[in-house]
Design a protein around this motif. Sequence first.
Motif, PDB file in Angstrom:
ATOM      1  N   ASP A 111       0.841  -1.186   0.000  1.00 14.64           N
ATOM      2  CA  ASP A 111       0.000   0.000   0.000  1.00 14.64           C
ATOM      3  C   ASP A 111       0.885   1.249   0.000  1.00 14.64           C
ATOM      4  N   SER A 146      -0.381   4.280  -0.431  1.00 12.33           N
ATOM      5  CA  SER A 146      -1.161   5.436  -0.024  1.00 12.33           C
ATOM      6  C   SER A 146      -0.717   5.919   1.352  1.00 12.33           C
ATOM      7  N   TYR A 150      -3.626   9.145  -2.154  1.00 11.88           N
ATOM      8  CA  TYR A 150      -4.879   8.551  -1.690  1.00 11.88           C
ATOM      9  C   TYR A 150      -5.125   7.218  -2.403  1.00 11.88           C
ATOM     10  N   SER A 151      -5.869   6.347  -1.720  1.00 11.77           N
ATOM     11  CA  SER A 151      -6.084   4.992  -2.244  1.00 11.77           C
ATOM     12  C   SER A 151      -6.921   4.980  -3.516  1.00 11.77           C
ATOM     13  N   ASP A 152      -7.635   6.061  -3.807  1.00  9.43           N
ATOM     14  CA  ASP A 152      -8.429   6.116  -5.042  1.00  9.43           C
ATOM     15  C   ASP A 152      -7.626   6.591  -6.244  1.00  9.43           C
ATOM     16  N   GLY A 153      -6.301   6.807  -6.050  1.00 10.15           N
ATOM     17  CA  GLY A 153      -5.450   7.234  -7.145  1.00 10.15           C
ATOM     18  C   GLY A 153      -5.275   8.732  -7.253  1.00 10.15           C
ATOM     19  N   SER A 154      -5.921   9.501  -6.391  1.00  6.74           N
ATOM     20  CA  SER A 154      -5.726  10.946  -6.382  1.00  6.74           C
ATOM     21  C   SER A 154      -4.600  11.321  -5.431  1.00  6.74           C
ATOM     22  N   GLU A 179      -6.141  19.404  -9.400  1.00  2.16           N
ATOM     23  CA  GLU A 179      -6.308  17.969  -9.195  1.00  2.16           C
ATOM     24  C   GLU A 179      -4.964  17.276  -9.310  1.00  2.16           C
ATOM     25  N   GLU A 224      -3.046  13.026  -9.592  1.00  5.63           N
ATOM     26  CA  GLU A 224      -3.199  11.581  -9.693  1.00  5.63           C
ATOM     27  C   GLU A 224      -1.832  10.923  -9.587  1.00  5.63           C
TER      28      GLU A 224
END
Length: 219
Positions: free
Chosen positions: A104, A106, A132-136, A150, A152
């Motif tokens: 992980d 993140s 972040y775990s959502d790729g952001s 933003e 990524e």
Amino acid sequence: TSEEAADFTTKRPTATTVEATNITRSSAIINCIFSNTEGSWCGVHYFSDDGLDMGVVSAGGDGEQQVTLTGLQPATTYTCYAVAKIGDKEYKGEEISFTTDIPDFSGTWNCQEIHYNSAGEPYYVSYPITLYSDGSMEYIDQYGNFPYDEGEWGIDIRYKRLGIRALSASWDGRLHGKDWTGFIDNLKNPTKITGEVATWNEGPAGCIENSRYKFEMTR
């Protein structure tokens, strides 16, 4: 009187290794099929990518079986096969391989850029980057802000490389951003990422690079 000869035939056990499923960074399920296993011991034998014998995990008898392997290391390729043992004989299925998920990444990392003054002396600019775990992602600059709209990030497993991009659009629709590209010290247990970070603007003739520095990320 006639005597009928009885034909007693013992079928040998068979073990079939089907596939690995439900793979995570620390576990996997090995799907197997066994037959003719009365009196046999059945299980899955597995090895890590450095050739280390990880042992054998027991399975049930005849039919489709699922064997859960636990305590695996992230980003590691394992080889395994189903096996039925009776006495001193082993009946093995085909070997299959699977690779566990990466660790992980993140969380918040400390990033340090290496700059040079007019005298050629190095100085350092440090700031936190949160993946972040959502790729952001976002990072906080020296003014306490995230200076882009933003962000990524992603991992290239093959080349052990981390890529991050922060991006904004100007009033005229042209983009500007900041890109980090770094190599991961240890994909199985990452603690440091080193590479280069560049800022750029989108101009009429394409992207114009404004600056480029070396960086190091740790956590």
